[in-house]
Design a protein around this motif. Sequence first.
Motif, PDB file in Angstrom:
ATOM      1  N   SER A 170       0.840  -1.170  -0.061  1.00  0.00           N
ATOM      2  CA  SER A 170       0.150  -0.134  -0.053  1.00  0.00           C
ATOM      3  C   SER A 170       0.941   1.372   0.027  1.00  0.00           C
ATOM      4  CB  SER A 170      -0.827  -0.061   1.303  1.00  0.00           C
ATOM      5  OG  SER A 170      -0.103   0.130   2.463  1.00  0.00           O
ATOM      6  N   GLY A 171       2.052   1.178   0.311  1.00  0.00           N
ATOM      7  CA  GLY A 171       2.919   2.359   0.605  1.00  0.00           C
ATOM      8  C   GLY A 171       2.737   2.751   1.908  1.00  0.00           C
ATOM      9  N   GLY A 172       2.413   1.813   2.755  1.00  0.00           N
ATOM     10  CA  GLY A 172       2.058   2.169   4.353  1.00  0.00           C
ATOM     11  C   GLY A 172       3.232   1.387   5.054  1.00  0.00           C
ATOM     12  N   LEU A 173       3.380   1.797   6.439  1.00  0.00           N
ATOM     13  CA  LEU A 173       4.259   1.273   7.422  1.00  0.00           C
ATOM     14  C   LEU A 173       4.295  -0.343   7.214  1.00  0.00           C
ATOM     15  CD1 LEU A 173       4.005   3.391  10.367  1.00  0.00           C
ATOM     16  CD2 LEU A 173       5.958   3.521   8.613  1.00  0.00           C
ATOM     17  N   ILE A 211       4.076  -7.167  16.611  1.00  0.00           N
ATOM     18  CA  ILE A 211       4.929  -6.111  16.529  1.00  0.00           C
ATOM     19  C   ILE A 211       3.913  -4.571  16.565  1.00  0.00           C
ATOM     20  CG2 ILE A 211       6.714  -4.865  15.372  1.00  0.00           C
ATOM     21  CD1 ILE A 211       7.214  -7.326  13.838  1.00  0.00           C
ATOM     22  N   PRO A 212       3.880  -4.055  17.648  1.00  0.00           N
ATOM     23  CA  PRO A 212       3.304  -2.618  17.687  1.00  0.00           C
ATOM     24  C   PRO A 212       3.574  -1.634  16.708  1.00  0.00           C
ATOM     25  CG  PRO A 212       4.739  -2.552  19.476  1.00  0.00           C
ATOM     26  CD  PRO A 212       5.002  -3.962  18.732  1.00  0.00           C
ATOM     27  N   LYS A 213       2.652  -0.751  16.485  1.00  0.00           N
ATOM     28  CA  LYS A 213       2.993   0.416  15.408  1.00  0.00           C
ATOM     29  C   LYS A 213       4.154   1.191  15.741  1.00  0.00           C
ATOM     30  CE  LYS A 213      -0.139   1.243  12.835  1.00  0.00           C
ATOM     31  NZ  LYS A 213      -0.486   0.696  11.450  1.00  0.00           N
ATOM     32  N   THR A 214       4.437   1.614  17.316  1.00  0.00           N
ATOM     33  CA  THR A 214       5.289   2.361  17.512  1.00  0.00           C
ATOM     34  C   THR A 214       6.704   1.829  17.507  1.00  0.00           C
ATOM     35  OG1 THR A 214       4.916   1.673  19.859  1.00  0.00           O
ATOM     36  CG2 THR A 214       4.176   3.675  19.494  1.00  0.00           C
ATOM     37  N   LEU A 215       6.960   0.623  17.230  1.00  0.00           N
ATOM     38  CA  LEU A 215       8.132  -0.395  17.177  1.00  0.00           C
ATOM     39  C   LEU A 215       8.223  -0.428  15.645  1.00  0.00           C
ATOM     40  CD1 LEU A 215      10.658  -1.604  18.302  1.00  0.00           C
ATOM     41  CD2 LEU A 215       9.219  -3.558  18.715  1.00  0.00           C
ATOM     42  N   ILE A 216       7.334  -0.514  14.752  1.00  0.00           N
ATOM     43  CA  ILE A 216       7.450  -0.716  13.327  1.00  0.00           C
ATOM     44  C   ILE A 216       8.283   0.353  12.689  1.00  0.00           C
ATOM     45  CG2 ILE A 216       6.160  -0.605  11.072  1.00  0.00           C
ATOM     46  CD1 ILE A 216       4.234  -2.649  12.337  1.00  0.00           C
ATOM     47  N   ARG A 217       8.024   1.746  13.008  1.00  0.00           N
ATOM     48  CA  ARG A 217       8.882   2.689  12.630  1.00  0.00           C
ATOM     49  C   ARG A 217      10.242   2.560  13.013  1.00  0.00           C
ATOM     50  NH1 ARG A 217       6.016   7.104  11.080  1.00  0.00           N
ATOM     51  NH2 ARG A 217       3.844   6.962  11.497  1.00  0.00           N
ATOM     52  N   TYR A 218      10.493   2.093  14.037  1.00  0.00           N
ATOM     53  CA  TYR A 218      12.199   1.895  14.266  1.00  0.00           C
ATOM     54  C   TYR A 218      12.808   0.710  13.422  1.00  0.00           C
ATOM     55  CZ  TYR A 218      11.573   5.263  17.950  1.00  0.00           C
ATOM     56  OH  TYR A 218      11.654   6.530  18.680  1.00  0.00           O
ATOM     57  N   VAL A 231      13.069   6.085  -0.251  1.00  0.00           N
ATOM     58  CA  VAL A 231      11.577   5.681  -0.276  1.00  0.00           C
ATOM     59  C   VAL A 231      11.210   5.325   1.011  1.00  0.00           C
ATOM     60  CG1 VAL A 231       9.902   3.864  -1.373  1.00  0.00           C
ATOM     61  CG2 VAL A 231      11.594   4.697  -2.790  1.00  0.00           C
ATOM     62  N   LEU A 232      11.874   4.749   1.780  1.00  0.00           N
ATOM     63  CA  LEU A 232      11.528   4.182   3.215  1.00  0.00           C
ATOM     64  C   LEU A 232      11.349   5.363   3.879  1.00  0.00           C
ATOM     65  CD1 LEU A 232      13.475   0.864   4.314  1.00  0.00           C
ATOM     66  CD2 LEU A 232      11.218   1.157   3.250  1.00  0.00           C
ATOM     67  N   LEU A 233      12.106   6.360   3.940  1.00  0.00           N
ATOM     68  CA  LEU A 233      12.142   7.605   4.625  1.00  0.00           C
ATOM     69  C   LEU A 233      10.747   8.274   4.564  1.00  0.00           C
ATOM     70  CD1 LEU A 233      16.071   8.801   4.653  1.00  0.00           C
ATOM     71  CD2 LEU A 233      14.694   7.603   6.393  1.00  0.00           C
ATOM     72  N   ASP A 234      10.468   8.435   3.212  1.00  0.00           N
ATOM     73  CA  ASP A 234       9.034   9.132   2.731  1.00  0.00           C
ATOM     74  C   ASP A 234       7.976   8.146   3.592  1.00  0.00           C
ATOM     75  OD1 ASP A 234       7.945  11.598   1.666  1.00  0.00           O
ATOM     76  OD2 ASP A 234       6.898   9.971   0.222  1.00  0.00           O
ATOM     77  N   ILE A 235       8.007   6.906   3.194  1.00  0.00           N
ATOM     78  CA  ILE A 235       7.094   6.046   3.995  1.00  0.00           C
ATOM     79  C   ILE A 235       6.743   6.229   5.280  1.00  0.00           C
ATOM     80  CG2 ILE A 235       6.442   3.710   4.418  1.00  0.00           C
ATOM     81  CD1 ILE A 235       7.566   3.004   1.644  1.00  0.00           C
ATOM     82  N   LEU A 236       8.034   6.467   5.964  1.00  0.00           N
ATOM     83  CA  LEU A 236       8.058   6.598   7.398  1.00  0.00           C
ATOM     84  C   LEU A 236       7.290   7.933   7.780  1.00  0.00           C
ATOM     85  CD1 LEU A 236      11.473   5.647   8.487  1.00  0.00           C
ATOM     86  CD2 LEU A 236       9.457   4.585   9.199  1.00  0.00           C
TER      87      LEU A 236
END
Length: 642
Positions: free
Chosen positions: A357-360, A492-499, A516-521
């Motif tokens: 989807s382009g999401g996390l 895996i919780p949302k707050t950890l997925i970013r890291y 690309v990953l940085l823009d998704i973040l």
Amino acid sequence: MKNHNFIKVGAASPKVKVGDVLYNEQAIIQSIDNALDNHVSILTFPELCVTGYTCGDLFFQSALLEEAIHSIERIRLKTKDLPIFFVIGAPIEVKGQLFNCSIGLCEGKVLGIVPKTYLPNYSEFYENRWFTSSKEIDFEEIELNGERIPFGTDILFAHQHIKNCKIGIDICEDLWAPVPPSTFATLSGATIILNNSASNDIVGKSHYRKQLIEQQSARTIGAYVFSSCGYGESTTDVVFGGHCLIYENGKLLSENNRFSLEESLIYSDIDLELLTNDRMKRNTFYDRSLNKPYRAILFDCRVKHTLLNRPVNPYPFVPQNQDVRQEHCEEIFSIQTVGLAKRIEHIGCKKVVVGISGGLDSTLALLVCVKTFDQLGKDRKDIIGITMPGFGTTGRTYNNALSLMNELGVTIKEIPIKALSLQQFKDIGHDPNILDVTYENVQARGRTQFLMNIANKENGIVVGTGDLSELALGWATYNGDHMSMYGVNGSIPKTLIRYLIDWVAATQLKEKAKEVLLDILDTPVSPELLPPSESGEIEQKTEEVVGPYELHDFFLYNMIRYGFSPSKILYLGEIAFKDLYDQSTILKWLKKFYYRFFSQQFKRSCLPDGPKVGSICLSPRGDWRMPSDAIVKVWIDELESI
């Protein structure tokens, strides 16, 4: 102010003079006053602090022993109006034998005396020369200053009105024994262990000392408060750094700087509820074969409820230390990839299918698939990434999805779902202008249908992308994104997925993929099921509907890991997020959390398989067994009463 089952404990290491009992007595009283100024309710002092530990053969002198007994009486009288329980160390002679003792006092009473069990008699230590082990006693009471006082290692000090506040005693070397006395005390209900110690400092010893206390507090699921003698002890052969430590279930809460030339005092709040709830869960904790009878000696010092003197991590799933966080990310990513590799090999599938989807979440799932295929020596082209633009898809997420798949070298498929959705609307008689749950879920289930069908066609499996935070809130379409053939992100919780994604970007990918990953973040979290704004920006933002994920992850962790009540979670949340959210905001989303958590259990009751990566997991086959029809009233009523 409600206590929430916290109690403040402290460890003091006063400046002493060897053999100068009156000086040491005054130093002890000063430390008690300082502890009370900081609202400490339970305090421990070093071993033999009344006389000094390094008295040597002076312990055979009647003058010193008698003065120590007089000092205990004076300390008792001077503290009779003070609301604090404390333990001091002194030599006590009984029936011609000398014991190295810890004496528990509170509000003018000597409550009990605990003698040392393990006497070191090696290297620089020579305690067998002066003292007798508790193993040699054949009595349960002694007379001290005209009073009959309980004496022995079978003593627990218990607060009359604070549930589960029970105190056991170790004395220095007791901790270093293969089975410390505190092990038996905690099996009999002690939640706090006080250690009066005289642990000298040589190179590397402080690190080992901390390891011992960390492990003992973790094994006993208890608090361990350690105080060692410091400046003023004799330096004839050794130096004492006055090390003071407070641990809770393996976690360091407070530590002083060693080698101070003045008094040292540390303190922290112990969470008795946390310890008790952990023990209830750990059915291997209690062992009747190790049970020993203990005498409970009651005390009742008044406890002043104050703001917590311990950190409350707003992001409990995310290690605060950067090195530890990096290590955890590497380990979690490895667990995910090994789990998926085993599933692929076991069922003999050729390919995997992932909705991108382009999401996390879908990004992390795709990264796991790529790493897994690399480890298995399989062609990345057998990873089929499918983007399925719908009514809410924005150019930003669409382009990020395509760019990511292209940079990772997987097979790209694009299947628009608008036509399928419009046909379904027509078939079921739904007006596409009504943007309700039907409008959203027709799209979500349509996407899952495509994924499943392509997986069948390609002899593959669908790798799920949903995460722990979404499962907790039920933020998934039943039999839509809720379902897959293996869910790699499920614990895996949302707050950890970013890291995790940030770690992968930094350590696993080339520069273009990183961009690309940085823009998704940086992209707002959204299911993109509702149309975007006129300018093409994401209009449907998940956190505006269900609340901030950082709050929900905090609620989830404290509810599941420790079983805390709603009011306690609110209390901790106010401390953790004091600079971000006020009480009314936290309370609003906490109510939303409980409503959704209870009402959406039916979705968690039929989750696909997936690897557990942390202490919180909602798998119905593993950690979380909850009836789908449980009522939330008790939890909500407590919050409504605030």
